[in-house]
Structure formats: C-alpha cells, structure tokens
Design a protein around this motif. Structure first.
Motif, PDB file in Angstrom:
ATOM      1  N   ILE A  32       0.911  -1.225   0.053  1.00 13.30           N
ATOM      2  CA  ILE A  32       0.062   0.071   0.096  1.00 13.30           C
ATOM      3  C   ILE A  32       1.014   1.218   0.101  1.00 13.30           C
ATOM      4  O   ILE A  32       1.906   1.211   0.809  1.00 13.30           O
ATOM      5  N   VAL A  33       0.654   2.168  -0.813  1.00  6.18           N
ATOM      6  CA  VAL A  33       1.256   3.451  -0.783  1.00  6.18           C
ATOM      7  C   VAL A  33       0.237   4.608  -0.602  1.00  6.18           C
ATOM      8  O   VAL A  33      -0.706   4.431  -1.171  1.00  6.18           O
ATOM      9  N   SER A  34       0.955   5.559  -0.019  1.00  2.83           N
ATOM     10  CA  SER A  34       0.148   6.680   0.359  1.00  2.83           C
ATOM     11  C   SER A  34       0.324   7.842  -0.869  1.00  2.83           C
ATOM     12  O   SER A  34       1.052   7.655  -1.834  1.00  2.83           O
ATOM     13  N   THR A  35      -0.802   8.840  -0.934  1.00  2.69           N
ATOM     14  CA  THR A  35      -0.633   9.768  -1.803  1.00  2.69           C
ATOM     15  C   THR A  35       0.539  10.596  -1.874  1.00  2.69           C
ATOM     16  O   THR A  35       1.085  11.039  -3.092  1.00  2.69           O
ATOM     17  N   ASP A  36       1.149  10.957  -0.681  1.00  4.89           N
ATOM     18  CA  ASP A  36       2.438  11.582  -0.612  1.00  4.89           C
ATOM     19  C   ASP A  36       3.588  10.970  -1.104  1.00  4.89           C
ATOM     20  O   ASP A  36       4.344  11.440  -1.879  1.00  4.89           O
ATOM     21  N   TRP A  37       3.723   9.578  -1.014  1.00  4.90           N
ATOM     22  CA  TRP A  37       4.624   8.717  -1.657  1.00  4.90           C
ATOM     23  C   TRP A  37       4.509   8.751  -2.830  1.00  4.90           C
ATOM     24  O   TRP A  37       5.425   8.895  -3.672  1.00  4.90           O
ATOM     25  N   LEU A  38       3.290   8.677  -3.544  1.00  6.59           N
ATOM     26  CA  LEU A  38       3.185   8.598  -5.037  1.00  6.59           C
ATOM     27  C   LEU A  38       3.392   9.870  -5.666  1.00  6.59           C
ATOM     28  O   LEU A  38       4.221   9.949  -6.665  1.00  6.59           O
ATOM     29  N   ALA A  39       3.045  10.958  -5.043  1.00  4.63           N
ATOM     30  CA  ALA A  39       3.173  12.141  -5.544  1.00  4.63           C
ATOM     31  C   ALA A  39       4.732  12.436  -5.856  1.00  4.63           C
ATOM     32  O   ALA A  39       5.367  13.179  -6.759  1.00  4.63           O
ATOM     33  N   SER A  40       5.602  11.853  -4.833  1.00  2.49           N
ATOM     34  CA  SER A  40       7.143  12.259  -4.739  1.00  2.49           C
ATOM     35  C   SER A  40       7.982  11.159  -5.705  1.00  2.49           C
ATOM     36  O   SER A  40       8.698  11.287  -5.900  1.00  2.49           O
ATOM     37  N   ASN A  41       7.007  10.016  -6.132  1.00  2.68           N
ATOM     38  CA  ASN A  41       7.711   8.908  -6.809  1.00  2.68           C
ATOM     39  C   ASN A  41       7.087   8.551  -8.391  1.00  2.68           C
ATOM     40  O   ASN A  41       7.161   7.404  -8.881  1.00  2.68           O
ATOM     41  N   LEU A  42       6.491   9.699  -8.939  1.00  2.00           N
ATOM     42  CA  LEU A  42       5.524   9.390  -9.829  1.00  2.00           C
ATOM     43  C   LEU A  42       6.405   9.048 -11.023  1.00  2.00           C
ATOM     44  O   LEU A  42       5.987   8.120 -12.051  1.00  2.00           O
ATOM     45  N   ALA A  43       7.522   9.582 -11.233  1.00  2.00           N
ATOM     46  CA  ALA A  43       8.668   9.493 -12.335  1.00  2.00           C
ATOM     47  C   ALA A  43       8.980   8.037 -12.247  1.00  2.00           C
ATOM     48  O   ALA A  43       9.528   7.547 -13.271  1.00  2.00           O
ATOM     49  N   ASN A  44       8.903   7.165 -11.070  1.00  2.00           N
ATOM     50  CA  ASN A  44       9.750   6.035 -10.902  1.00  2.00           C
ATOM     51  C   ASN A  44       8.632   4.780 -10.985  1.00  2.00           C
ATOM     52  O   ASN A  44       9.184   3.757 -10.992  1.00  2.00           O
ATOM     53  N   VAL A  45       7.349   5.153 -11.227  1.00  2.00           N
ATOM     54  CA  VAL A  45       6.523   3.999 -11.352  1.00  2.00           C
ATOM     55  C   VAL A  45       5.287   3.964 -12.473  1.00  2.00           C
ATOM     56  O   VAL A  45       5.622   5.055 -13.224  1.00  2.00           O
ATOM     57  N   GLN A  46       4.884   2.963 -12.624  1.00  2.00           N
ATOM     58  CA  GLN A  46       3.734   2.722 -13.628  1.00  2.00           C
ATOM     59  C   GLN A  46       2.437   2.905 -12.939  1.00  2.00           C
ATOM     60  O   GLN A  46       2.174   2.203 -11.995  1.00  2.00           O
ATOM     61  N   VAL A  47       1.659   4.035 -13.122  1.00  2.00           N
ATOM     62  CA  VAL A  47       0.226   4.004 -12.480  1.00  2.00           C
ATOM     63  C   VAL A  47      -0.708   3.598 -13.380  1.00  2.00           C
ATOM     64  O   VAL A  47      -1.047   3.921 -14.571  1.00  2.00           O
ATOM     65  N   LEU A  48      -1.611   2.579 -12.827  1.00  2.00           N
ATOM     66  CA  LEU A  48      -2.594   1.849 -13.330  1.00  2.00           C
ATOM     67  C   LEU A  48      -3.858   1.992 -12.821  1.00  2.00           C
ATOM     68  O   LEU A  48      -4.212   1.676 -11.897  1.00  2.00           O
ATOM     69  N   GLU A  49      -4.824   2.827 -13.419  1.00  2.00           N
ATOM     70  CA  GLU A  49      -5.970   2.947 -12.914  1.00  2.00           C
ATOM     71  C   GLU A  49      -6.993   1.998 -13.383  1.00  2.00           C
ATOM     72  O   GLU A  49      -6.971   1.444 -14.435  1.00  2.00           O
ATOM     73  N   VAL A  50      -7.717   1.184 -12.324  1.00  2.00           N
ATOM     74  CA  VAL A  50      -8.504   0.132 -12.629  1.00  2.00           C
ATOM     75  C   VAL A  50      -9.878   0.320 -12.537  1.00  2.00           C
ATOM     76  O   VAL A  50     -10.265   0.597 -10.912  1.00  2.00           O
ATOM     77  N   THR A  51     -10.998   0.353 -13.338  1.00  2.00           N
ATOM     78  CA  THR A  51     -12.308   0.676 -13.069  1.00  2.00           C
ATOM     79  C   THR A  51     -13.237   0.266 -14.218  1.00  2.00           C
ATOM     80  O   THR A  51     -12.549   0.071 -15.408  1.00  2.00           O
ATOM     81  N   GLY A  52     -14.520   0.190 -13.969  1.00  2.50           N
ATOM     82  CA  GLY A  52     -15.209  -0.160 -15.000  1.00  2.50           C
ATOM     83  C   GLY A  52     -15.950   0.955 -15.371  1.00  2.50           C
ATOM     84  O   GLY A  52     -16.569   1.017 -16.516  1.00  2.50           O
ATOM     85  N   GLN A  53     -15.663   2.067 -14.845  1.00  2.00           N
ATOM     86  CA  GLN A  53     -16.172   3.364 -15.267  1.00  2.00           C
ATOM     87  C   GLN A  53     -15.011   4.132 -16.352  1.00  2.00           C
ATOM     88  O   GLN A  53     -14.560   4.941 -16.022  1.00  2.00           O
ATOM     89  N   VAL A  54     -14.995   3.455 -17.371  1.00  2.00           N
ATOM     90  CA  VAL A  54     -13.825   3.921 -18.182  1.00  2.00           C
ATOM     91  C   VAL A  54     -14.072   5.487 -18.943  1.00  2.00           C
ATOM     92  O   VAL A  54     -13.079   6.178 -18.915  1.00  2.00           O
ATOM     93  N   LYS A  55     -15.283   5.815 -18.842  1.00  4.96           N
ATOM     94  CA  LYS A  55     -15.390   7.122 -19.498  1.00  4.96           C
ATOM     95  C   LYS A  55     -15.084   8.274 -18.393  1.00  4.96           C
ATOM     96  O   LYS A  55     -14.767   9.412 -18.847  1.00  4.96           O
ATOM     97  N   SER A  56     -15.051   7.801 -17.327  1.00  7.30           N
ATOM     98  CA  SER A  56     -14.617   8.856 -15.958  1.00  7.30           C
ATOM     99  C   SER A  56     -13.265   9.269 -16.154  1.00  7.30           C
ATOM    100  O   SER A  56     -12.819  10.282 -15.796  1.00  7.30           O
ATOM    101  N   PHE A  57     -12.433   8.400 -16.962  1.00  9.67           N
ATOM    102  CA  PHE A  57     -10.929   8.474 -17.103  1.00  9.67           C
ATOM    103  C   PHE A  57     -10.744  10.012 -17.782  1.00  9.67           C
ATOM    104  O   PHE A  57      -9.728  10.713 -17.476  1.00  9.67           O
ATOM    105  N   ILE A  58     -11.712  10.352 -18.557  1.00  8.50           N
ATOM    106  CA  ILE A  58     -11.394  11.773 -19.416  1.00  8.50           C
ATOM    107  C   ILE A  58     -12.359  12.663 -19.195  1.00  8.50           C
ATOM    108  O   ILE A  58     -12.448  13.770 -19.539  1.00  8.50           O
ATOM    109  N   LYS A  59     -13.052  12.624 -17.846  1.00  8.83           N
ATOM    110  CA  LYS A  59     -14.077  13.434 -17.482  1.00  8.83           C
ATOM    111  C   LYS A  59     -13.724  14.130 -16.301  1.00  8.83           C
ATOM    112  O   LYS A  59     -12.999  13.289 -15.252  1.00  8.83           O
ATOM    113  N   ALA A  60     -13.832  15.302 -15.977  1.00 11.58           N
ATOM    114  CA  ALA A  60     -13.441  15.951 -14.927  1.00 11.58           C
ATOM    115  C   ALA A  60     -14.217  15.778 -13.591  1.00 11.58           C
ATOM    116  O   ALA A  60     -15.254  15.548 -13.744  1.00 11.58           O
ATOM    117  N   PRO A  61     -13.444  15.594 -12.490  1.00 14.68           N
ATOM    118  CA  PRO A  61     -14.296  15.461 -11.257  1.00 14.68           C
ATOM    119  C   PRO A  61     -15.206  16.354 -10.865  1.00 14.68           C
ATOM    120  O   PRO A  61     -15.212  17.549 -11.212  1.00 14.68           O
TER     121      PRO A  61
END
Length: 325
Positions: free
Chosen positions: A28-57
């Motif tokens: 498990i990683v925190s948002t702080d850790w991920l924000a500091s390490n984005l360049a070093n990882v692959q981020v994979l969003e897993v969801t069935g709501q695929v249209k939300s990927f390009i829709k603003a929150p």
C-alpha cells in the motif's frame, strides 16, 4: 582505496540509491509517496467506469464549513494507464464447461496488460476509484491476478483516485496512452487459487476457514445475486462484510491498521493467521478479504476461490442460510 575503487564505490552507492527510490515501500502506498515517486512507477487505474478517465471530477462547497468536497471522482493521475475492470475476468472453459468470471489464462492476461501499456521491471501502482469498497475491490482483484502471474513489484494507492482528488492534487483528463507494453506473465502460482474441491474439503473438515466477503443479507440468504443459484453461504463460512474493510475520509476509502483488521476478524470468528479461502458471489469482493489477509496481515496461506458462489452452485453444491418465508 585507490581512485578507481572510489569511483566504482561511488557509482554503486548512487545506483543503490536509485534502486531504493524506485522500489515500493509495501503493498500500500500513500498519496504523498506516490506524488514524490510518479516518475519512478507505472500508475494503473483499474475501473469499470472507463468514461470517467477523461471526465473532470465534480466538487461542491459545504455550506457549513466552506470546504470543497469531492462529489464524483473523474479524470486521472497524470500519466496513468487505464485497465477496464470488466476485462480483468473472463469466460473460459473449466473442466470442459464454459464458466464466467474467471482469471484469464497466462497468455491472455499478459496480452491484456501489455495492451494497456504496462512494462516489466518497473513498479506498478494500482489506483481504484476509491469511493466504494466494490470499486476498491476492482483494483484488488487486478492486484491478485498480477500476483498469481508472478508480479511482486506492485502496490495499491490508499484512498484511490478519490483520495488524490480530495487532497486537491493535480489531475488530467487526457486520453489513456496507446503504446503497447512488454509486461511478461509468469506461470500461475496455483497456491493463491482455491479450487471447488478444496472448498468442499474445507467446508467439511473445518481445517481451512472459509471467509464470505459479501454483505450480511447475502451471507444469511435473505437476498442473492442473479448469478448465484441459491441463497446463503457455503456451510462453515464466516462473514467479513465489505463495510468492515475500510474507513471513509472526505469521500475516499482508506485501509485500516493491521491491529484493527485482526480485531474485527476475531470478532467475526475469523483467525487472522490461520489458513483461509476467501469467496464472494463471483470472485470480485473476495479480493478485498484476500488482500487484507495476505498483504496487510501477512497471512501467506490465504487463497481466493475463483468463481466463488457462482461456481460453487453451478457445480451443484448447496448453500445454507436463514429460513425464508
């Protein structure tokens, strides 16, 4: 130490620092850790709501506090890849019979993960939407399948996308990357997968505890999902409901502390360190209890029953529950 030795030692030290920086701190990683390490990882969003990927929150302002609150998650963390959770499980032949909701074969899962642009030899951080335990379990189901096929350098973002957005962090609405990756699946680790025969034996002997990961109404047999041909639970199973698996903060779900999970399980008659098999209706929600058992509590003798109550009843086995009118 001569000059060449000093140069080599310095280079090795620098390299070890890069390797450590690129590694994951745990499952498990925190948002702080991920924000500091984005360049070093692959981020994979897993969801069935695929249209939300390009829709603003969507946000709204709390009239009492004036605080900006997340109403509906949308967009994604910059650079994220997108995996449709509906593609994670498939229909395939099992003992000569077409069966739904199962983990894909090795080659098929490898092809799926490559198609969304994931590469080998770089840490993967799975990001569920994170607003409901069901969507968190979409990410955890994918996590389990990665583990089955040999991926160890993988983690889940605590709070998911909802937690990231609720903290006011930057997001993107750009389309998902289209480049194909080179991720390679290893031979399946069958120790992570429980068969119907193993569940039958566990139900009869009680030597392996069965964990029903559904809501109490389904566990008790008051209602059921259409894919399950019966009411109630597998005989001998204990209930560990989805609502007990996380806590909500500003609309995002976060994991509990290990000591809390252990206490909750004990209160439900589940031994955190004993061999166990998690199941649900089809093998989706069961990923939550399996993840907690294995990755948070360190119980490496935990399995997931692929197909779960759907497969159990499809193969003619009975469930038990409360009397119905």
């Amino acid at each position: 130490m001569n000059k060449i030795q000093i140069i080599v030692a310095s280079a090795l030290y620098a390299l070890s620092g890069l390797i450590q920086a690129a590694g994951l701190p745990g499952p498990i990683v925190s948002t702080d850790w991920l924000a500091s390490n984005l360049a070093n990882v692959q981020v994979l969003e897993v969801t069935g709501q695929v249209k939300s990927f390009i829709k603003a929150p969507e946000f709204e302002i709390d009239k009492k506090t004036g605080k900006k609150m997340l109403v509906d998650a949308g967009g994604h963390i910059e650079g994220s890849h997108l995996l449709n959770s509906k593609d994670v499980r498939v229909e395939r032949l099992l003992d000569g019979d077409k069966t739904k909701f199962l983990i894909p074969e090795q080659a098929d899962f490898q092809k799926l993960i490559q198609s969304v642009g994931i590469n080998s030899n770089k840490p993967i951080v799975i990001v569920p939407i994170g607003m409901d335990m069901s969507d968190v379990d979409e990410g955890l189901r994918a996590f389990w399948q990665f583990k089955v096929y040999g991926e160890s350098n993988i983690a889940v973002l605590d709070g998911g996308l909802a937690g990231w957005l609720a903290e006011g962090r930057a997001f993107s609405t750009a389309p998902a990357p289209t480049a194909v990756g080179n991720w390679v699946a290893q031979a399946a680790n069958k120790d992570l997968i429980a068969t119907t025969a193993e569940v039958v034996q566990a139900s009869k002997s009680g030597n392996i505890q069965l964990i029903d990961s559904r809501q109490p109404m389904q566990y008790l047999g008051i209602n059921k999902k259409p894919d399950v041909a019966g009411f109630g639970h597998i005989p001998g199973a204990k209930n560990f409901a989805p609502e007990l698996m996380s806590r909500s903060v500003d609309g995002a779900l976060y994991f509990l502390k290990p000591v809390t999970y252990a206490a909750v399980m004990e209160a439900n008659g589940i031994k955190p360190k004993e061999p166990s098999i998690s199941y649900c209706n089809t093998g989706h929600l069961a990923a939550g209890s399996w993840f907690i058992m294995t990755e948070i509590l360190g119980n490496k003798s935990a399995q997931l029953y692929d197909g779960s109550a759907y497969l159990w009843t499809k193969q003619g086995n009975k469930l038990e529950g409360v009397p119905l009118n």
